[in-house]
Design a protein around this motif. Structure first.
Motif, short mmCIF file in Angstrom:
data_model
loop_
_atom_site.label_atom_id
_atom_site.label_comp_id
_atom_site.label_asym_id
_atom_site.label_seq_id
_atom_site.Cartn_x
_atom_site.Cartn_y
_atom_site.Cartn_z
N LEU A 1 101.03 -21.73 -30.27
CA LEU A 1 102.11 -21.42 -29.33
C LEU A 1 103.15 -20.49 -29.96
O LEU A 1 103.59 -19.52 -29.34
N LYS B 1 110.82 -17.81 -25.07
CA LYS B 1 111.01 -18.76 -26.17
C LYS B 1 111.32 -20.17 -25.68
O LYS B 1 110.85 -21.15 -26.26
N GLN C 1 103.85 -16.57 -28.93
CA GLN C 1 105.18 -16.15 -28.49
C GLN C 1 105.60 -14.87 -29.21
O GLN C 1 106.13 -13.94 -28.59
N THR D 1 108.19 -21.80 -24.65
CA THR D 1 107.36 -22.08 -25.83
C THR D 1 107.85 -23.31 -26.57
O THR D 1 107.08 -24.23 -26.87
#
Length: 349
Positions: free
Chosen positions: A312, A323, A316, A326
């Motif tokens: 992840l 963000k 990102q 995420t």
């Protein structure tokens, strides 16, 4: 390097000393001894590529090598050499690194060919002191193509009594022709006690849980420890630490607020350190479960969460994803892992 600004250098942290201002090396002692033995045996190569992860002390290592070789080959004592290097005035040393534009106050994005040409001129003049002359490139990754090619020509026909110490964070990104002219000297992250010694040398004193947390983030990289200390009082990081200690004691709203704070676009360093804290936390849980001989299914869960969080975070960065979304997903995975760990603990009691 007498004309270089020792008060500020590119990529310098406000709370960490410059590599040339350190007098003691912590970690990497075997590699230092290897080079000094080669010099004593008259078998020292003229160029070394000092490679390893960013922040483990490669630049500091290069300056320590230079200090020792100057002392061995010249006619001045080590303490005098160290004092001159701290002041940026030792005449047998040339450093190539990104320069600051005196008009704008900003550092150049790359090392230019002119920077390398100045180093070439340095070796074309008569030596000011007896002994070897050394050029440190900090770091070769910052060179543009023209600068790299100019350096290559010098490495192909090295000046007499000259030694080149090239620092790189990404050895695979260095021109193969430059790599072929250098002896590769790989360095690894140092021990926790050595990281603590680096902090102590810089005047940082701490102990207990606070020290353990900094060392866990650092993972053998002193620079990462200084980065963590720079934002240690950041409320978002303090909140993350509290959340990781007891995920199930925080509401869904609290988790979303934490995610929003960590995803602040103006706090990139906080985001990076948060990712380090999360990675260390998940690794610590996995290590604990393994020590407790947890069932294979629980260990598999820990591994899956570690891999998922890494994926992840990487996605990102690569795809510039949201963000907040995420970190929310990452925290949810950690919450599930914590629940699995607690369930295993209850079953083994």
């Amino acid at each position: 390097m007498a004309d270089q600004d020792l008060d500020l250098q590119a990529d310098q942290l406000s709370n960490a000393p410059l590599p040339e201002q350190t007098t003691e090396l912590f970690g990497h002692s075997a590699q230092l001894d290897q080079l000094l033995r080669a010099y004593d045996a008259h078998k020292l190569h003229h160029a070394f590529l000092i490679a390893g992860p960013k922040g483990i002390g490669k630049s500091t290592f290069a300056y320590q090598v230079a200090q020792q070789l100057f002392a061995k080959s010249g006619d001045e004592p080590l303490d005098r050499i160290q004092e001159q290097m701290r002041q940026g005035s030792f005449p047998n040393l040339k450093v190539i690194r990104r320069q600051k534009n005196q008009k704008t106050g900003k550092f150049a994005a790359q090392i230019s060919v002119n920077d390398v040409r100045e180093a070439v001129k340095f070796f074309q003049t008569s030596a000011a002191r007896s002994g070897v002359r050394i050029c440190i490139v900090d770091c070769v990754d910052d060179m543009n193509a023209n600068a790299a090619n100019a350096l290559l020509k010098t490495l192909e026909e090295p000046p007499q009594n000259a030694i080149f110490l090239l620092v790189t964070h990404r050895v695979g990104g260095v021109l193969p022709t430059i790599r072929s002219r250098c002896n590769l000297l790989p360095l690894k992250p140092i021990e926790d006690q050595d990281v603590q010694s680096v902090l102590t040398q810089a005047g940082v004193t701490m102990a207990g849980e606070e020290l353990a947390q900094i060392l866990a983030i650092a993972k053998g990289r002193p620079r990462k420890a200084f980065e963590a200390l720079e934002v240690a009082d950041n409320p978002a990081l303090r909140a993350l630490f509290a959340w990781l200690e007891a995920p199930d004691q925080h509401s869904e709203t609290a988790m979303l607020e934490l995610a929003a704070a960590l995803a602040d676009p103006k706090a990139e360093q906080v985001w990076q350190l948060a990712m380090e804290m999360i990675d260390s936390h998940v690794a610590a849980i996995a290590k604990y479960l393994s020590a407790q001989k947890a069932p294979r299914s629980v260990l598999a869960k820990a591994l899956a969460v570690w891999e998922k969080t890494q994926t992840l975070v990487a996605e990102q960065a690569i795809f510039n994803l949201d963000k907040k979304q995420t970190i929310t997903m990452v925290l949810e995975h950690i919450r599930m892992l914590n629940q699995a760990a607690m369930l295993n603990e209850h079953q083994t009691v």
